[in-house]
Design a protein around this motif. Structure first.
Motif, PDB file in Angstrom:
ATOM      1  N   THR A  57      -1.490   2.595  15.766  1.00  0.00           N
ATOM      2  CA  THR A  57      -2.436   2.104  14.769  1.00  0.00           C
ATOM      3  C   THR A  57      -2.550   0.591  14.827  1.00  0.00           C
ATOM      4  O   THR A  57      -3.661   0.031  14.774  1.00  0.00           O
ATOM      5  CB  THR A  57      -1.986   2.528  13.360  1.00  0.00           C
ATOM      6  OG1 THR A  57      -1.891   3.946  13.320  1.00  0.00           O
ATOM      7  CG2 THR A  57      -2.974   2.058  12.301  1.00  0.00           C
TER       8      THR A  57
ATOM      9  N   ALA B 107      -8.046   0.404   6.372  1.00  0.00           N
ATOM     10  CA  ALA B 107      -7.607  -0.542   5.342  1.00  0.00           C
ATOM     11  C   ALA B 107      -7.357  -1.922   5.940  1.00  0.00           C
ATOM     12  O   ALA B 107      -7.721  -2.947   5.353  1.00  0.00           O
ATOM     13  CB  ALA B 107      -6.349  -0.017   4.660  1.00  0.00           C
TER      14      ALA B 107
ATOM     15  N   PHE C 275       0.848  -1.179   0.000  1.00  0.00           N
ATOM     16  CA  PHE C 275       0.000   0.000   0.000  1.00  0.00           C
ATOM     17  C   PHE C 275       0.888   1.235   0.000  1.00  0.00           C
ATOM     18  O   PHE C 275       2.031   1.191   0.445  1.00  0.00           O
ATOM     19  CB  PHE C 275      -0.891   0.035   1.251  1.00  0.00           C
ATOM     20  CG  PHE C 275      -1.895  -1.067   1.322  1.00  0.00           C
ATOM     21  CD1 PHE C 275      -3.135  -0.932   0.719  1.00  0.00           C
ATOM     22  CD2 PHE C 275      -1.608  -2.246   1.990  1.00  0.00           C
ATOM     23  CE1 PHE C 275      -4.072  -1.948   0.786  1.00  0.00           C
ATOM     24  CE2 PHE C 275      -2.533  -3.268   2.063  1.00  0.00           C
ATOM     25  CZ  PHE C 275      -3.772  -3.115   1.461  1.00  0.00           C
TER      26      PHE C 275
ATOM     27  N   GLU D 110       2.081   4.830   1.556  1.00  0.00           N
ATOM     28  CA  GLU D 110       2.197   5.214   2.961  1.00  0.00           C
ATOM     29  C   GLU D 110       0.940   5.974   3.368  1.00  0.00           C
ATOM     30  O   GLU D 110       0.684   7.079   2.909  1.00  0.00           O
ATOM     31  CB  GLU D 110       3.456   6.047   3.174  1.00  0.00           C
ATOM     32  CG  GLU D 110       4.729   5.250   2.891  1.00  0.00           C
ATOM     33  CD  GLU D 110       5.984   6.021   3.222  1.00  0.00           C
ATOM     34  OE1 GLU D 110       5.910   6.929   4.072  1.00  0.00           O
ATOM     35  OE2 GLU D 110       7.035   5.713   2.636  1.00  0.00           O
ATOM     36  N   LEU D 111       0.160   5.340   4.254  1.00  0.00           N
ATOM     37  CA  LEU D 111      -1.148   5.873   4.622  1.00  0.00           C
ATOM     38  C   LEU D 111      -1.088   6.604   5.950  1.00  0.00           C
ATOM     39  O   LEU D 111      -0.338   6.201   6.849  1.00  0.00           O
ATOM     40  CB  LEU D 111      -2.161   4.729   4.751  1.00  0.00           C
ATOM     41  CG  LEU D 111      -2.437   3.885   3.507  1.00  0.00           C
ATOM     42  CD1 LEU D 111      -3.305   2.696   3.881  1.00  0.00           C
ATOM     43  CD2 LEU D 111      -3.109   4.722   2.439  1.00  0.00           C
ATOM     44  N   PRO D 112      -1.887   7.649   6.117  1.00  0.00           N
ATOM     45  CA  PRO D 112      -2.054   8.218   7.456  1.00  0.00           C
ATOM     46  C   PRO D 112      -2.611   7.141   8.378  1.00  0.00           C
ATOM     47  O   PRO D 112      -3.322   6.229   7.926  1.00  0.00           O
ATOM     48  CB  PRO D 112      -3.076   9.344   7.239  1.00  0.00           C
ATOM     49  CG  PRO D 112      -2.993   9.660   5.785  1.00  0.00           C
ATOM     50  CD  PRO D 112      -2.671   8.375   5.097  1.00  0.00           C
TER      51      PRO D 112
ATOM     52  N   PHE E 286      -6.280   5.987   8.070  1.00  0.00           N
ATOM     53  CA  PHE E 286      -6.616   5.237   6.864  1.00  0.00           C
ATOM     54  C   PHE E 286      -6.023   3.825   6.917  1.00  0.00           C
ATOM     55  O   PHE E 286      -6.608   2.872   6.412  1.00  0.00           O
ATOM     56  CB  PHE E 286      -6.124   5.974   5.623  1.00  0.00           C
ATOM     57  CG  PHE E 286      -6.859   7.262   5.359  1.00  0.00           C
ATOM     58  CD1 PHE E 286      -8.226   7.261   5.114  1.00  0.00           C
ATOM     59  CD2 PHE E 286      -6.194   8.467   5.381  1.00  0.00           C
ATOM     60  CE1 PHE E 286      -8.912   8.445   4.892  1.00  0.00           C
ATOM     61  CE2 PHE E 286      -6.873   9.666   5.160  1.00  0.00           C
ATOM     62  CZ  PHE E 286      -8.234   9.651   4.909  1.00  0.00           C
ATOM     63  N   ALA E 287      -4.842   3.697   7.533  1.00  0.00           N
ATOM     64  CA  ALA E 287      -4.238   2.374   7.689  1.00  0.00           C
ATOM     65  C   ALA E 287      -5.130   1.482   8.543  1.00  0.00           C
ATOM     66  O   ALA E 287      -5.284   0.285   8.257  1.00  0.00           O
ATOM     67  CB  ALA E 287      -2.856   2.507   8.320  1.00  0.00           C
TER      68      ALA E 287
ATOM     69  N   TYR F  84       3.581   3.588  13.463  1.00  0.00           N
ATOM     70  CA  TYR F  84       2.359   2.792  13.365  1.00  0.00           C
ATOM     71  C   TYR F  84       2.056   1.966  14.618  1.00  0.00           C
ATOM     72  O   TYR F  84       1.142   1.147  14.610  1.00  0.00           O
ATOM     73  CB  TYR F  84       2.442   1.852  12.154  1.00  0.00           C
ATOM     74  CG  TYR F  84       2.307   2.551  10.823  1.00  0.00           C
ATOM     75  CD1 TYR F  84       1.071   3.033  10.387  1.00  0.00           C
ATOM     76  CD2 TYR F  84       3.406   2.744  10.003  1.00  0.00           C
ATOM     77  CE1 TYR F  84       0.949   3.678   9.166  1.00  0.00           C
ATOM     78  CE2 TYR F  84       3.296   3.396   8.783  1.00  0.00           C
ATOM     79  CZ  TYR F  84       2.066   3.857   8.365  1.00  0.00           C
ATOM     80  OH  TYR F  84       1.952   4.505   7.158  1.00  0.00           O
TER      81      TYR F  84
END
Length: 379
Positions: free
Chosen positions: A55, A32, A21, A23-25, A28-29, A52
């Motif tokens: 997250t 996802a 993927f 690099e997501l904020p 959003f990670a 992360y």
């Protein structure tokens, strides 16, 4: 979980399946990963990097996957929250307070005196850590409160003020399973005047009594915070009052500490971690024979100014006992006195028959790296 740019060919060979993927904020990670679990169920989300950690804890909590509790990871990632939780346990007692305004900082100084340490609640890599030596430096420190890294409710930046801990610095590397904390190594740490780490040594040069103090405090802190599973990296200072925790992390130590431990202690933290992730961990960690009596890494710092010459990598890599060396500075770069780990300019890792020889070799090797700096305003 890591940025797609970190995925090497070797990673892809070792994984059963790979989905890359952008690099997501973090928010959003999370979305996802939860959606992905509905299509490709997985047993656990994991990351070894600070960006992360929160997250991943939220993903595991949302999906009911076995890992450290979300509250535990939140406390580990928020230095003010960690201190608040520990205050109620009698463990890891360090005078501290969350500060958001100059008045908060002045109140803490009046109650606890100088010097004191001011740092962002959610900082990492030694960024924005400031030692405030006396009252004359208070105004400059207070001016930093508004633009802190990260933010709290309403976008207000959150910092934590702590008493200054005087003494030698260490980190204790652990692996936990069902709340049982196995100590893998004690790392001796070296810092510059801005509390930025410039060297690490395994094994630490300490007495058995000192090791007992450091490891007992680490286990107590991990238990008090509710750490149950996986790798841990706990930073402490051995003060005249005993071992005091600076911060802890639910991930392996950075700065090649994993390599130092593999060489000097015989534990492979990555192997332990992924055996745990695969559900293969036994009652005690896997054991390997140490490759050397000691291992050390030392970092190059310089500045401030513009780099006019850089080199010496080949000579450094050829030095006795050196396992690897690198130089990140190049001619034309503007460099500064290192106030965080990203402002270091090079490194060398060396091994020896014992800790002293490993440290000497690493420092001598870094001395062969060449970075000449023209101070600002000259030329």
């Amino acid at each position: 979980m890591a940025p797609a740019s970190d995925m090497t060919r070797r990673h892809q060979e070792l994984a059963d399946s790979v989905l890359l993927f952008p690099e997501l904020p973090p928010e959003f990670a999370l979305r996802a990963a939860v959606a992905l679990h509905g299509v490709f169920p997985f047993d656990l989300a994991y990351t070894a990097g600070d960006p992360y950690l929160q997250t991943v804890a939220q993903i595991n909590d949302r999906l009911g996957l076995k890992s450290n509790p979300l509250r535990t990871v939140s406390a580990v990632n928020d230095k003010a929250l960690m201190r608040e939780i520990l205050k109620g346990t009698g463990v890891g007692q360090v005078a501290s307070a969350e500060v958001r305004t100059r008045a908060d900082l002045e109140r803490f100084a009046a109650e606890n005196g100088f010097p004191l340490v001011l740092k962002p609640s959610r900082g990492s890599a030694s960024r924005d850590v400031h030692v405030v030596p006396d009252g004359s430096a208070l105004s400059a420190a207070a001016s930093r409160l508004a633009p802190a890294a990260g933010g709290g409710p309403g976008g207000t930046a959150s910092w934590v003020a702590e008493e200054f801990l005087e003494g030698r610095e260490f980190s204790v590397e652990t692996h936990s399973a069902a709340g049982r904390h196995q100590v893998l190594a004690v790392t001796e740490k070296f810092t510059n005047e801005h509390r930025v780490e410039i060297g690490h040594l395994v094994p630490a040069r300490i007495t058995e009594a000192e090791r007992a103090l450091l490891t007992a405090e680490t286990r107590s802190v991990l238990t008090a915070l509710g750490v149950e599973e996986g790798p841990g990296h706990t930073e402490l200072i051995l003060t005249p009052r005993g071992a005091r925790v600076v911060e802890t992390h639910t991930r392996p130590g950075g700065d090649a500490i994993v390599a130092l431990i593999r060489i000097a202690e015989g534990y492979d933290i990555h192997e332990l971690t992924f055996s745990w992730l695969a559900g293969k961990s036994g009652p005690s960690p896997l054991r390997h024979e140490p490759q050397a009596g000691g291992a050390a890494i030392w970092f190059l710092t310089a500045g401030p100014g513009r780099v006019t010459a850089a080199g010496g990598e080949e000579a450094t890599r050829a030095s006795e006992g050196v396992r690897f060396a690198s130089l990140s500075a190049a001619v034309g770069d503007e460099v500064r006195i290192a106030r965080n780990s990203r402002e270091r300019l090079g490194e060398a890792l060396a091994v020896g028959d014992d800790a002293d020889s490993a440290l000497r070799r690493a420092r001598e090797a870094v001395g062969r790296l060449v970075v000449e700096v023209e101070p600002a305003g000259r030329g």
